[in-house]
Structures are given as structure tokens and as C-alpha cells.
Design an enzyme around this catalytic site. Sequence first.
Site, PDB file in Angstrom:
ATOM      1  N   ASP A 120      -5.034  50.092  52.786  1.00 31.46           N
ATOM      2  CA  ASP A 120      -6.373  50.629  52.976  1.00 31.46           C
ATOM      3  C   ASP A 120      -6.245  51.913  53.802  1.00 31.46           C
ATOM      4  O   ASP A 120      -5.201  52.160  54.421  1.00 31.46           O
ATOM      5  CB  ASP A 120      -7.235  49.604  53.714  1.00 31.46           C
ATOM      6  CG  ASP A 120      -8.589  50.149  54.102  1.00 31.46           C
ATOM      7  OD1 ASP A 120      -9.299  50.674  53.221  1.00 31.46           O
ATOM      8  OD2 ASP A 120      -8.932  50.075  55.304  1.00 31.46           O
ATOM      9  N   ASP A 174      -9.349  54.009  55.732  1.00 31.59           N
ATOM     10  CA  ASP A 174     -10.208  54.136  56.915  1.00 31.59           C
ATOM     11  C   ASP A 174     -10.073  52.928  57.834  1.00 31.59           C
ATOM     12  O   ASP A 174     -10.300  51.782  57.420  1.00 31.59           O
ATOM     13  CB  ASP A 174     -11.677  54.278  56.489  1.00 31.59           C
ATOM     14  CG  ASP A 174     -11.929  55.565  55.710  1.00 31.59           C
ATOM     15  OD1 ASP A 174     -11.742  56.639  56.292  1.00 31.59           O
ATOM     16  OD2 ASP A 174     -12.296  55.485  54.521  1.00 31.59           O
ATOM     17  N   THR A 198      -8.721  52.627  48.689  1.00 27.56           N
ATOM     18  CA  THR A 198      -9.784  52.950  49.626  1.00 27.56           C
ATOM     19  C   THR A 198     -11.153  52.940  48.970  1.00 27.56           C
ATOM     20  O   THR A 198     -11.280  53.210  47.770  1.00 27.56           O
ATOM     21  CB  THR A 198      -9.523  54.332  50.266  1.00 27.56           C
ATOM     22  OG1 THR A 198     -10.630  54.694  51.092  1.00 27.56           O
ATOM     23  CG2 THR A 198      -9.328  55.398  49.205  1.00 27.56           C
ATOM     24  N   SER A 199     -12.178  52.665  49.774  1.00 26.42           N
ATOM     25  CA  SER A 199     -13.554  52.730  49.286  1.00 26.42           C
ATOM     26  C   SER A 199     -14.095  54.150  49.340  1.00 26.42           C
ATOM     27  O   SER A 199     -15.168  54.420  48.798  1.00 26.42           O
ATOM     28  CB  SER A 199     -14.458  51.808  50.125  1.00 26.42           C
ATOM     29  OG  SER A 199     -14.113  50.454  49.943  1.00 26.42           O
ATOM     30  N   LYS A 250     -14.732  47.287  46.602  1.00 24.28           N
ATOM     31  CA  LYS A 250     -14.545  46.204  47.569  1.00 24.28           C
ATOM     32  C   LYS A 250     -15.919  45.693  48.004  1.00 24.28           C
ATOM     33  O   LYS A 250     -16.824  46.504  48.192  1.00 24.28           O
ATOM     34  CB  LYS A 250     -13.765  46.704  48.794  1.00 24.28           C
ATOM     35  CG  LYS A 250     -12.376  47.246  48.483  1.00 24.28           C
ATOM     36  CD  LYS A 250     -11.742  47.850  49.756  1.00 24.28           C
ATOM     37  CE  LYS A 250     -10.421  48.525  49.467  1.00 24.28           C
ATOM     38  NZ  LYS A 250      -9.815  49.122  50.678  1.00 24.28           N
ATOM     39  N   ASP A 273      -8.366  46.338  57.392  1.00 19.33           N
ATOM     40  CA  ASP A 273      -8.933  46.199  58.734  1.00 19.33           C
ATOM     41  C   ASP A 273     -10.317  45.571  58.737  1.00 19.33           C
ATOM     42  O   ASP A 273     -10.757  45.075  59.769  1.00 19.33           O
ATOM     43  CB  ASP A 273      -9.030  47.574  59.415  1.00 19.33           C
ATOM     44  CG  ASP A 273     -10.122  48.434  58.809  1.00 19.33           C
ATOM     45  OD1 ASP A 273     -11.072  48.792  59.528  1.00 19.33           O
ATOM     46  OD2 ASP A 273     -10.044  48.752  57.606  1.00 19.33           O
TER      47      ASP A 273
END
Length: 220
Positions: A4, A6, A105-106, A137, A162
Site C-alpha cells: 500500500d 498512503d 493504492t486507492s 478497497k 496500514d
Amino acid sequence: MLFDMDGTLVDSEKLWDVALQELAQEYGAELSAEARRSIIGTSMAESMRILHDDLGQPERDPEISAAWINARILELFRSGLRWRPGAFALLRAVRAAAIPTALVTSSPRALVEIALDTLGRDNFDTVVCGDEVVAAKPHPEPYLTAARLLGVPIERCVAIEDSPTGVASARASGAAVLAVPAEVPLGHIAGVHQVQSLTGVDLDLLAGLLADPAAAHPQR
């Protein structure tokens, strides 16, 4: 390896804090701490829905708000990103071992391209962004897509996350999951290994997650 971005590799959530609160102020309101926590790890569309609902302005156009956020966060990302503790060393060790690696990543592609100036494009064999999948996600599609692009069975992948949203996505995909909570405490999650920091995480620990994914390691 599936990373991931961020809050996991880079300490960017504080920059999102700035952008989101500035937009809330533009709308004459303030984003609550609870709503901010709920936004972490979500897609842009879901983030804007949470923002608008929290401000009591659900009628606002999510595309207009998303465009505002994207423009502001691009400015903030260009000013510099900081690595999360231990993240750079772990990524470097993974690449030195020639392990297939993806960024999952989103965040949208335009933003990720700026972040890659810090992360290093050569550090990833493939990149899956939030605006490049049908289901973001916590759906497993982002991680399943990354594994497919790497040509590695998802059961042979370790995902590092995270946020609750990201962990849910990784778990649902079938990957082994290493969680390193940043802004939001995760609590105990069965089958998910948690550490306080990526500092000290090494290839042996990652290999152990694949060798015995049901085993629970104590938190550090």
C-alpha cells in the site's frame, strides 16, 4: 510483495488531512475527526461521500469535490513526501532480492505519478491505482489485479497495509497480511500480523508469513 502507499510507505495522510480540512472550510464547515478516520484507505468517490455527509451537505457533486482535492493534494505531494519509518529499507531489501513487487493504492494515477518521484518507479514491477479498478478497497480486486499482473498466485503474496479498509481488501484477496497501523488503530484481527513500525521487518519475517499464514506473531 504488495505494498500500500498512503500511510504505509509514505507519511502522506497528514497531507490529505490538510486538503480535506481546507475543502471543508471552503464549504463553510469542519470535517469531524470520526469522518476523517473513516476516509482513510477509501476510494475518492467514497471519501467524498463521507465528507459531504459529515458536513451535512450530501447534495454536493462528488466529482467537483474530488477535482478540488486532487488539485490541492498534487500541490502538497510536489512539496515533498516523507518515508514512513523502515519503509525505504524494506523496499530496498525486497528489490535487492529480486522479489516481484507491486504498489497497490486507492489514490488516483495522477497523484501516484507524483509520489513515484519519491518512491522510485524502478522499485515496482506494476502499479495498481484506485481509479484503474472497478471495485476499490475494501474489495479484493486491487490486490487480485496486482498479483495477476505480477504473475504470482495471490496465496504467495504478502500485502503490507496500514488501514482497516486496506487490511480488509488484502485479507479478502487471500494474501498474507502484515499490518503497520498509522493513523487508525486496528485492534486484533485474526490472521493479520501487526507491527508498530516497518523498522526491523526483514525478508525472513515476510517469508515466515507465507510459510505459516495462520500463525499469530505478537505486536511489536
